[in-house]
Write a protein that holds these residues in place. Structure first.
Motif, PDB file in Angstrom:
ATOM      1  N   UNK A  23       0.841  -1.154   0.003  1.00  0.00           N
ATOM      2  CA  UNK A  23       0.180  -0.569  -0.012  1.00  0.00           C
ATOM      3  C   UNK A  23       0.388   1.383  -0.289  1.00  0.00           C
ATOM      4  N   UNK A  24       0.476   1.866  -0.654  1.00  0.00           N
ATOM      5  CA  UNK A  24       1.370   3.345  -1.073  1.00  0.00           C
ATOM      6  C   UNK A  24       2.903   3.222  -1.619  1.00  0.00           C
ATOM      7  N   UNK A  28       8.278   1.178  -5.290  1.00  0.00           N
ATOM      8  CA  UNK A  28       8.196  -0.165  -5.555  1.00  0.00           C
ATOM      9  C   UNK A  28       7.233  -1.259  -6.676  1.00  0.00           C
ATOM     10  N   UNK A  29       5.688  -0.446  -6.036  1.00  0.00           N
ATOM     11  CA  UNK A  29       5.113  -1.245  -6.931  1.00  0.00           C
ATOM     12  C   UNK A  29       5.067  -1.193  -8.354  1.00  0.00           C
ATOM     13  N   UNK A  57      -1.666  -0.533  -4.268  1.00  0.00           N
ATOM     14  CA  UNK A  57      -1.649  -1.203  -3.565  1.00  0.00           C
ATOM     15  C   UNK A  57      -3.176  -1.712  -2.942  1.00  0.00           C
ATOM     16  N   UNK A  58      -3.838  -2.604  -2.712  1.00  0.00           N
ATOM     17  CA  UNK A  58      -4.574  -3.128  -2.022  1.00  0.00           C
ATOM     18  C   UNK A  58      -5.075  -2.143  -1.092  1.00  0.00           C
ATOM     19  N   UNK A  59      -4.891  -2.060  -0.612  1.00  0.00           N
ATOM     20  CA  UNK A  59      -5.110  -1.853   1.423  1.00  0.00           C
ATOM     21  C   UNK A  59      -4.355  -0.403   1.500  1.00  0.00           C
ATOM     22  N   UNK A  60      -4.786   0.445   1.001  1.00  0.00           N
ATOM     23  CA  UNK A  60      -4.640   1.603   1.044  1.00  0.00           C
ATOM     24  C   UNK A  60      -5.902   2.340   1.937  1.00  0.00           C
ATOM     25  N   UNK A  96      -5.660  -0.244 -11.178  1.00  0.00           N
ATOM     26  CA  UNK A  96      -5.670   1.248 -10.543  1.00  0.00           C
ATOM     27  C   UNK A  96      -7.268   2.317  -9.584  1.00  0.00           C
ATOM     28  N   UNK A  97      -6.952   3.100  -8.499  1.00  0.00           N
ATOM     29  CA  UNK A  97      -8.308   3.421  -8.371  1.00  0.00           C
ATOM     30  C   UNK A  97      -8.578   4.902 -10.023  1.00  0.00           C
TER      31      UNK A  97
END
Length: 203
Positions: A23-24, A28-29, A57-60, A96-97
Motif C-alpha cells: 500500500x502506497x 516499488x509497485x 496497492x489494495x490496502x490503502x 488502479x483507482x
C-alpha cells in the motif's frame, strides 16, 4: 468498441501476475509491475493481467479518499506507457483507482497497448463482507442504459488529466465495454466480487 490489436493468430497467451504489492509504495509497485510486463513478453505472452489496484496497492484504506493517491497512480501509468514502454507489443491490464468527473471513485482495470489507453473498465460489484470494505472508498459502477441494445451506445469517454502526462491522447473509453480485435478475438474483464455476485456481469 473495436480495436486493431490483432496479431496474425487468434491463439492468445495470457500472463497472469500475482505481485507482492504494498500500500502506497508507488515506486516499488511500479518497478514490480514493469518487471512483470517484461517477463510476460519474454515468455511469449500477448496479454498481461495484473492484480486489483496494483499501482497503489489494495490496502490503502482511507488513502483512497486522497487525490494524491489517484495522481500518483496516473503518474505510474504514464511511466509504464511512455518511459518504460512496457505496453509496446503487449496488451496490459493494470489495476488502479480512478476519480470520475462525477466525483465518484471507481476501482478500475486500465487496458493499454502500444502506449495508448484502450479502455478504463470500472468495477460493478463491491466486496463488503468479512474483512472487505470497498464501498467505503469506491462506488459500484452502474452502466447507463443501452440504446437499442447496442453496446457502443452507452460509451462514456473519460478525460485524461493532467494533460501533460498523456500528450497524444486526451480521452479514453470508460465503462463496461470489451475489446474486439481485428482477428475476431473479443476480450473483456471482471474483478473479484464481480465473479461471485448473483448478477455477475459475465452472465
Amino acid at each position: 468498441m473495436s480495436s486493431s490489436l490483432s496479431s496474425s493468430s487468434t491463439v492468445v497467451t495470457v500472463a497472469t501476475c500475482q505481485l507482492n504489492q504494498w500500500a502506497m509504495d508507488f515506486e516499488g509497485n511500479l518497478e514490480r509491475v514493469a518487471r512483470s510486463c517484461v517477463e510476460a513478453k519474454e515468455r511469449g505472452a500477448s496479454v498481461r493481467v495484473g492484480p486489483e489496484l496494483e499501482l497503489c496497492g489494495y490496502g490503502c484504506e482511507d488513502h483512497f479518499l486522497e487525490l494524491d493517491t489517484m495522481d500518483h497512480c496516473w503518474e505510474s501509468l504514464a511511466d509504464l506507457l511512455f518511459v518504460k514502454r512496457v505496453t509496446d507489443g503487449l496488451l496490459c491490464d493494470f489495476g488502479m483507482p480512478v476519480l470520475h468527473r462525477s466525483g465518484a471513485r471507481y476501482n478500475c482495470r486500465i487496458l493499454c497497448r502500444d502506449g495508448r489507453i484502450l479502455l478504463i473498465r470500472p468495477k460493478t460489484a463491491m466486496a463488503d463482507n468479512g474483512n472487505y470494505r470497498e464501498s467505503r472508498y469506491f462506488t459500484a459502477y452502474i452502466p447507463p442504459p443501452n440504446h437499442n441494445n447496442k453496446q457502443y451506445d452507452n460509451r462514456d469517454d473519460y478525460q485524461l488529466l493532467p494533460a501533460h502526462l498523456f500528450p497524444d491522447q486526451t480521452k479514453a473509453p470508460f465503462g463496461t465495454h470489451f475489446l474486439e480485435c481485428g482477428d475476431g478475438m473479443t476480450l473483456g474483464c471482471e474483478s473479484c466480487e464481480e465473479l461471485w455476485t448473483p448478477q455477475s456481469s459475465h452472465i
